[in-house]
Design an enzyme around this catalytic site. Structure first.
Site: not given
Length: 493
Positions: A165, A286, A292, A299
């Site tokens: 969880h 980025s 970044k 992804e």
């Protein structure tokens, strides 16, 4: 065969029609934009079919020699890009027949279509193409599994917080967590191998749906194309696409398994977790924020998994309402799996590189492993070993968690008196402090020695077992499904 008056295309039908198709119908019917990928398989099928015609007496030895030479020249032109579909070609079969007629002439080239239909052709070609690419995908999956095995070996005794969880649950070895991703991928390879056993049947010879009357030997054609057998029912052979749908499921399942791992890597790579650092070569930056470093491979993989599920769902929706025997709807079977294969063969090398070059922060993992009261289950099981029924042991361990939580400390920060007071109803005061024996990460991990558990010795066993599974599965990945090489001699034997 009819010629279109407006261009140099041909049609494989039309004798009973007074005109060619409307521009709107021609545009709707056109599929060369995606099925040209089957050209090599189509030419291989044509070679085998030509030899079947020769054995059945429909091509003389000289004709067979010239037919094979024409097909070789067609293959050369396709390979070089000299020959390609034109706007008027309805599909890859139409385009290739146009190319063959240009090389062999109408009289000889026109004989090749006897005894076969685009229905049995395409049903066979999609199996040939998928069987070949299933081996490529299996090999790429095994490369990823080996990267996970290598990372697991490097992880050694490093522990980390195991979660359920998404909450701290129990300490586990990092290697154990990594291997939890290796086994589903190995099952995916097994699924591809199992699928291949069902795909290993050639529909060639089924004709449009009822077989042929020309005495052709479909088993010989099947053997030459890499199949061990012929489909048992010609209607089923030309119209069923459960083999394609099953492949689409396996591909979607691979996407899901990769997506689950991606999600974990994305989380681990955040500043809040900081469990892993990704190599610069497998990350991006980025366009506006200089600091970044983004986990784009993970992804993109996560996103493409949804795309592959969509491919499967769309295919199943197409198939569900079709009557038995060929229908043009089945043209929709190819783009789904072509897309899945293209995605997986692009994703997997990048994903494997990302996994192979990841660097874990062992110190942080070890620090986090026992936190969040992750040793509570060890307290409960220690009490069970002291004779306390688990129902009560669970409550007593929970009481320890509640006490520690109220003070803002961890379980090992409780005093001996705290444990003695909590366990007073079940254990003597001098025994209760012995619970500290299990209040350590190493003690927790080492105690879980059952088959499949996270103890170091068990994890080393599963790593070895996984390596054996990789070695065994490599036989499928390195096998060929392309059949025996044809003999371009014109021989009918």
């Amino acid at each position: 065969m009819t010629k279109n008056e407006s261009d140099d295309g041909i049609a494989l039908w039309g004798g009973r029609f007074s005109s060619g198709p409307s521009p709107e119908l021609a545009k709707l019917s056109k599929s060369t934009q995606f099925d040209w990928i089957l050209a090599d398989d189509d030419i291989a099928g044509s070679r085998a079919h030509a030899r079947a015609l020769g054995r059945a007496g429909h091509l003389s030895a000289d004709e067979l020699t010239r037919m094979e030479a024409a097909l070789d020249e067609l293959q050369r032109r396709v390979d070089s890009g000299e020959f390609a579909p034109i706007e008027a070609d309805e599909d890859e079969a139409t385009a290739l027949e146009r190319g063959l007629l240009d090389i062999a002439g109408d009289e000889l080239g026109g004989k090749l279509r006897a005894g076969r239909s685009r229905n049995d052709q395409i049903a066979c070609l999609i199996r040939m193409w998928l069987r070949r690419h299933s081996r490529t995908i299996a090999g790429l999956l095994l490369n990823l599994v080996e990267a996970l095995i290598d990372q697991s070996k490097k992880a050694g005794h490093t522990a980390m917080p195991g979660r359920t969880h998404m909450q701290h649950a129990q300490p586990v070895l990092l290697a154990h967590q990594l291997m939890a991703h290796a086994w589903p991928l190995l099952r995916d390879v097994q699924r591809l191998s199992d699928w291949d056993a069902r795909a290993d049947a050639s529909p060639y010879g089924s004709g449009a749906l009822a077989g042929n009357t020309l005495g052709l030997d479909p088993q010989q054609v099947a053997t030459e194309l890499g199949f061990s057998r012929v489909t048992d029912n010609s209607i089923d052979g030309t119209s069923s696409r459960d083999v394609v749908a099953e492949f689409a499921f396996v591909a979607a399942m691979i996407g899901v398994d990769l997506s689950r791992m991606s999600e974990e890597i994305i989380i681990w790579n955040t500043q809040e977790f900081a469990f892993v650092k990704l190599d610069d070569a497998y990350s991006t930056g980025s366009s506006i924020m200089p600091q970044k470093k983004n986990p784009d491979i993970a992804e993109l993989t996560r996103g493409k998994a949804g795309r592959m599920i969509g491919d499967l769902t769309g295919l199943l929706a197409t198939l569900k309402g079709l009557p038995t025997a060929y229908a043009r709807d089945l043209q929709e079977d190819k783009e789904a799996v072509f897309d899945q294969v293209g995605q997986l063969e692009t994703i997997l090398p990048a994903f494997t590189g990302m996994v192979r070059t990841m660097v874990f922060d062992d110190k942080r993992l070890e620090e986090e492993a026992p936190t969040g009261f992750a040793l509570a289950t060890d307290i409960a099981e220690w009490l069970v070993k002291k004779g306390v029924p688990f129902r009560h042991a669970h409550e007593l361990s929970g009481a320890c968690v509640k006490l520690a939580e109220s003070r803002g400390v961890e379980l090992w920060d409780l005093t001996d008196d705290d444990f003695a007071t909590t366990f007073a109803q079940f254990l003597p005061a001098d025994v209760s402090p012995q619970v500290r024996e299990v209040l350590s990460t190493q003690g927790s991990v080492d105690s879980r020695k059952g088959k499949g558990g996270t103890a170091y010795v068990r994890v080393q066993e599963q790593i070895a077992a996984a390596q054996d599974a990789v070695d065994a599965a490599s036989a499928f990945a390195s096998s060929t499904s392309d059949g025996s090489a044809y003999k371009p001699t014109g021989s009918l034997n």
